[in-house]
Design an enzyme around this catalytic site. Sequence first.
Site, PDB file in Angstrom:
ATOM      1  N   GLY A  45      -3.404 -13.079  -6.742  1.00 54.10           N
ATOM      2  CA  GLY A  45      -2.543 -11.992  -6.302  1.00 54.10           C
ATOM      3  C   GLY A  45      -1.085 -12.177  -6.690  1.00 54.10           C
ATOM      4  O   GLY A  45      -0.228 -11.432  -6.236  1.00 54.10           O
ATOM      5  N   LEU A  46      -0.794 -13.152  -7.552  1.00 53.95           N
ATOM      6  CA  LEU A  46       0.585 -13.322  -8.026  1.00 53.95           C
ATOM      7  C   LEU A  46       0.758 -12.694  -9.412  1.00 53.95           C
ATOM      8  O   LEU A  46       1.763 -12.881 -10.079  1.00 53.95           O
ATOM      9  CB  LEU A  46       0.969 -14.805  -8.043  1.00 53.95           C
ATOM     10  CG  LEU A  46       0.901 -15.478  -6.667  1.00 53.95           C
ATOM     11  CD1 LEU A  46       1.294 -16.944  -6.757  1.00 53.95           C
ATOM     12  CD2 LEU A  46       1.810 -14.763  -5.665  1.00 53.95           C
ATOM     13  N   SER A  47      -0.243 -11.930  -9.803  1.00 57.04           N
ATOM     14  CA  SER A  47      -0.219 -11.144 -11.035  1.00 57.04           C
ATOM     15  C   SER A  47      -0.064 -11.984 -12.295  1.00 57.04           C
ATOM     16  O   SER A  47       0.841 -11.774 -13.106  1.00 57.04           O
ATOM     17  CB  SER A  47       0.854 -10.049 -10.987  1.00 57.04           C
ATOM     18  OG  SER A  47       0.492  -9.060 -11.926  1.00 57.04           O
TER      19      SER A  47
ATOM     20  N   TYR B 185      -9.836  -0.751  -0.463  1.00 56.02           N
ATOM     21  CA  TYR B 185      -8.723  -0.143  -1.188  1.00 56.02           C
ATOM     22  C   TYR B 185      -9.018   1.332  -1.476  1.00 56.02           C
ATOM     23  O   TYR B 185      -8.199   2.212  -1.201  1.00 56.02           O
ATOM     24  CB  TYR B 185      -8.499  -0.915  -2.489  1.00 56.02           C
ATOM     25  CG  TYR B 185      -7.395  -0.402  -3.365  1.00 56.02           C
ATOM     26  CD1 TYR B 185      -6.081  -0.804  -3.172  1.00 56.02           C
ATOM     27  CD2 TYR B 185      -7.676   0.471  -4.417  1.00 56.02           C
ATOM     28  CE1 TYR B 185      -5.070  -0.350  -3.994  1.00 56.02           C
ATOM     29  CE2 TYR B 185      -6.666   0.938  -5.242  1.00 56.02           C
ATOM     30  CZ  TYR B 185      -5.368   0.527  -5.029  1.00 56.02           C
ATOM     31  OH  TYR B 185      -4.375   0.982  -5.848  1.00 56.02           O
TER      32      TYR B 185
ATOM     33  N   HIS C  91       0.834  -1.210   0.000  1.00 58.55           N
ATOM     34  CA  HIS C  91       0.000   0.000   0.000  1.00 58.55           C
ATOM     35  C   HIS C  91       0.867   1.258   0.000  1.00 58.55           C
ATOM     36  O   HIS C  91       0.451   2.307   0.468  1.00 58.55           O
ATOM     37  CB  HIS C  91      -0.982   0.004   1.186  1.00 58.55           C
ATOM     38  CG  HIS C  91      -2.091  -1.002   1.022  1.00 58.55           C
ATOM     39  ND1 HIS C  91      -3.204  -0.746   0.263  1.00 58.55           N
ATOM     40  CD2 HIS C  91      -2.243  -2.254   1.486  1.00 58.55           C
ATOM     41  CE1 HIS C  91      -4.008  -1.809   0.294  1.00 58.55           C
ATOM     42  NE2 HIS C  91      -3.437  -2.745   1.016  1.00 58.55           N
TER      43      HIS C  91
ATOM     44  N   GLU D 141      -3.649  -2.805 -19.639  1.00 57.47           N
ATOM     45  CA  GLU D 141      -4.541  -3.196 -18.537  1.00 57.47           C
ATOM     46  C   GLU D 141      -5.411  -2.009 -18.092  1.00 57.47           C
ATOM     47  O   GLU D 141      -6.598  -2.161 -17.840  1.00 57.47           O
ATOM     48  CB  GLU D 141      -3.719  -3.760 -17.363  1.00 57.47           C
ATOM     49  CG  GLU D 141      -4.599  -4.330 -16.253  1.00 57.47           C
ATOM     50  CD  GLU D 141      -3.927  -5.414 -15.408  1.00 57.47           C
ATOM     51  OE1 GLU D 141      -2.899  -5.970 -15.826  1.00 57.47           O
ATOM     52  OE2 GLU D 141      -4.462  -5.706 -14.318  1.00 57.47           O
TER      53      GLU D 141
ATOM     54  N   ASP E 159       3.658  -4.491 -11.190  1.00 60.60           N
ATOM     55  CA  ASP E 159       3.562  -5.864 -11.691  1.00 60.60           C
ATOM     56  C   ASP E 159       4.227  -6.011 -13.051  1.00 60.60           C
ATOM     57  O   ASP E 159       4.920  -6.985 -13.315  1.00 60.60           O
ATOM     58  CB  ASP E 159       2.092  -6.292 -11.806  1.00 60.60           C
ATOM     59  CG  ASP E 159       1.382  -6.269 -10.465  1.00 60.60           C
ATOM     60  OD1 ASP E 159       2.065  -6.053  -9.445  1.00 60.60           O
ATOM     61  OD2 ASP E 159       0.163  -6.463 -10.449  1.00 60.60           O
TER      62      ASP E 159
END
Length: 385
Positions: A123-125, A225, A34, A164, A176
């Site tokens: 979440g590992l892109s 978020y 963050h 993206e 990422d």
Amino acid sequence: MNVADLVAQFMQTFGRRPTFVARAPGRVNLIGEHTDYNDGFVLPMAIDRDVTIVGASRDDRVVRLRSTNFGDETCFVLDRIEKAHDGAWSNYARGVADVLQRAGFALCGFDGVIYGEVPIGSGLSSSAAMEMATLMAFAAAGVGGSVPLALDGAQAARLAQRAENEFVGVNCGIMDQLIASLGKAGHALFIDCRSLAYELTPMPKGVTVLVVDTSMPRSLAASAYNERRAQCEAAARLLDAPALRDVSVETFERRRSELPDLIARRAAHVIYENRRVLDAVAALRANDVATFGRLMNQSHASLRDAYEVSSEALDAAVEIAQRVPGVHGARMTGAGFGGCAIALVDDAQVGALTQAVLRQYPQRVGREPKVYACVASNGASWRML
Ligand code: ADP
Ligand code: MG
């Protein structure tokens, strides 16, 4: 599935031999959570799990792709790239093609079979790996063409991010794509999210990053978020700073009482986390695994108590890992409320840690975790077959 299996799949699907293989890795963020949208610091590493595309160029302007993960095929024409329905996997490939062409690159059509071993949506892109692998496939497909797709790793990452953001419609940062593009075996990548300056930092030898996928949906993640972002902006405003990146720990402690309590706690996480990333980079340079692990533990405590984005499942995974001998540190990674935790563990203890997680996590959480032992790996590449 290895490259030979993918070649066989390609031949079955397209009735000819593929001529190239392109790939890009997933990633974990070791520390700096963050901090990106506060213009701060992050420290991801590329993992040894790829999205791979085997392909062969075509002499027309058609792109035909098969995703073995989705068991599905797509087809589009480079002269007229339309968005598929929302959520369609092919939008990542279409978006990369669209953005490359808008940036002035002349692309060549190709047939491709895609296989991803980056878990999807954990979440590992996998998304950045998919984008960068597609970009590499276009580079390979165009070889011998009149306009080679020549761009450096950072430029490539920015184009993938734009695909993206603008085409798929997901508002992700640059981390990422940068790590999927620029990762290097045995190294983490220290990134300054304001200047986008980056620097490879060697990982200590003899340790493994164990990823624990909590198998929990990240349901609260989106609203929390947005709320955290707004709180950080409010904190920066109250502290007369362009972003929390600009507030030192010392200034913050002097002025902390001017902030409402909740805003102060959110700001404290970000400000101390930025310092932890700098300390973690220094620890890596000094090959000081113990300090690095301690910083990971502190990061988790701060995300749990001050930023309040952890969850019972993430806390359970982290606590289980932290008690295993040979574990230097553990923390949640990613936006929170689900997704993955990571632990830094001596190579010799990977088996013991895996066993501890597989035995204890289901007892505490009532779900089966997935566990991946990862080493720092190379960023996106392609080669002719
Ligand atoms: P993650 O945290 O894994 O990046 P995202 O929701 O951002 O999760 O991205 C996942 C999406 O990326 C998938 O739904 C799919 O559209 C695309 N993708 C990832 N891997 C593959 C693959 N192997 N084949 C096709 N599309 C993929
Ligand atoms: Mg993603």
